[in-house]
Scaffold this active site. Structure first.
Site: not given
Ligand code: NAI
Length: 366
Positions: A118, A257, A286, A310
């Protein structure tokens, strides 16, 4: 025979309106026929709170538990302790912070999510939310619906995205997609903060620059977007202290989040003008209680709130993808090969399989 338990949000009449809304209780991720034809038991519920919930009762002998971030069944240490048969936790979507990953590791429970399912849906929502805030759309629309017409009342707080400095905290799948889409708006600069630097060719393609510290990033940005997972070092990351370093009058979009931002501090920053607007779709907990400050908060112009439930990652297109991905993860589990898509694995065999949940986490697979 395996017992599979899923915790999904209630679809009600809407479940019939759109049968591809797989992520709801009634449509059961489209898994029932497939699971039952193989002799497995499938229990689906939306009842997830408190010790007498269906989740608490059914988890005791479930081998596979499916949860979603949209209506999170919080799989905490206590629940893991009493789930004697639990082997696999699947997140139908992206983001497994509602699971105690340390407790899962201790019990060698595999946690997998449908990585990428997503991310485009969320990136679109982020760009939409930025436009909604910066253009001051919500008060303008509310005015029209209520029969009014006052251009000045809206225009005084309406700007362009063009020429702004836009920054993402986290430059993974969503962060990169946001940057890519924002390029079309001719921003002044695109910045990112992530402990994993992007390859030089990706930075060149996205026209973005890495900033060494979070404080430096927020001090330069007109618009900040949060796109990192929730884990120990991002819990409460956007608090009073960091908000004080933001450029006064900036906009903040968080679809990552809710608990990454301190809710009271965000509401106060909107009141004092540190933030001109805040928008996103993620809350803690939530469903959000009626008293959650993000429901009613406003800036001094009577706008600046672009919150939704959400929904960003649960468009129908996304639901089709995460339902398929969930089936594929469970099929791999049944096959016993452990040949999961590497990018879907969060923890397996007692270790982290990704660095996304913290810089210090081991990389098991690329
Ligand atoms: P991803 O794993 O591809 O990218 C996450 C990035 O955040 C990584 O590059 C990681 O190094 C970085 N990161 C981790 N801790 C960090 C910090 N302290 N400071 C800076 N960067 C940091 O994950 P993706 O697919 O981009 O998703 C990210 C987040 O988005 C998910 O973990 C989820 O919480 C949220 N999400 C929300 C959705 C929604 O419906 N609202 C749906 C999909 C994801």
């Amino acid at each position: 025979m395996v017992k599979v338990l899923a915790v999904l949000y209630k679809g009600g009449v809407h479940a019939n309106d759109e049968p591809r809304m797989y992520g709801c209780l009634e449509n059961e991720l489209g898994l029932r026929e497939w699971l039952e034809s193989h002799g497995h038991t499938y229990v689906v519920t939306d009842d997830k709170e408190g010790p007498n919930s269906v989740l608490d009762k059914e988890i005791v002998d479930a081998e596979i538990v499916i949860t979603t971030p949209f209506h999170p069944g919080y799989i905490n240490r206590e629940r893991i302790a009493k789930a004697k048969n639990l082997k696999l936790l699947v997140t139908a979507g992206v983001g497994s912070d509602h699971i105690d990953l340390t407790a899962a590791n201790e019990k060698k429970i595999t946690v997998a999510e449908v990585t990428g399912s997503n991310v485009t849906s969320v990136a679109e929502h982020v760009v939409m939310t930025m436009l909604t805030l910066v253009r001051n759309f919500v008060p303008a629309h509310e005015q029209i619906v209520s029969g009014g017409w006052d251009v000045a009342a809206v225009a005084k707080n309406s700007f362009d995205i063009e020429g702004k400095v836009i920054a993402t905290i986290g430059s993974g799948r969503i962060g990169q997609r946001v940057l890519k889409r924002l390029g079309a708006f001719d921003p002044k600069e695109l910045l990112y903060y992530d402990y994993q630097a992007l390859p030089a060719e990706v930075e060149a393609e996205l026209h973005c620059r890495r900033v060494a510290s979070l404080e430096e990033l927020v001090a330069q940005a007109d618009i900040v977007t949060v796109n990192c997972p929730l884990h120990e070092s991002t819990h409460g990351l956007v608090n009073k202290e960091l908000l004080a370093k933001f450029k006064p009058g900036s906009w903040l979009v968080n679809t990552a989040r809710g608990a990454i931002c301190v809710k009271e501090d965000v509401a106060e920053a909107l009141e004092t003008g540190i933030l001109r607007g805040y928008g996103g779709d993620v809350w803690f907990p939530q469903p959000a209680p009626a008293s959650h400050p993000w429901r009613a908060m406003r800036n001094k112009y009577g706008g600046g709130n672009a919150m939704t439930p959400h929904i960003s990652g649960t468009s129908i297109d996304a639901q089709v993808r995460y339902a398929e991905g969930t089936k594929s993860i469970i099929a791999t589990y049944f096959a016993g090969t452990k040949e999961y898509r590497p990018q879907d694995l969060i923890v397996i065999d007692g270790a982290y399989a990704t660095r996304a949940y913290g810089a210090d986490k081991a990389v098991r697979k690329a």
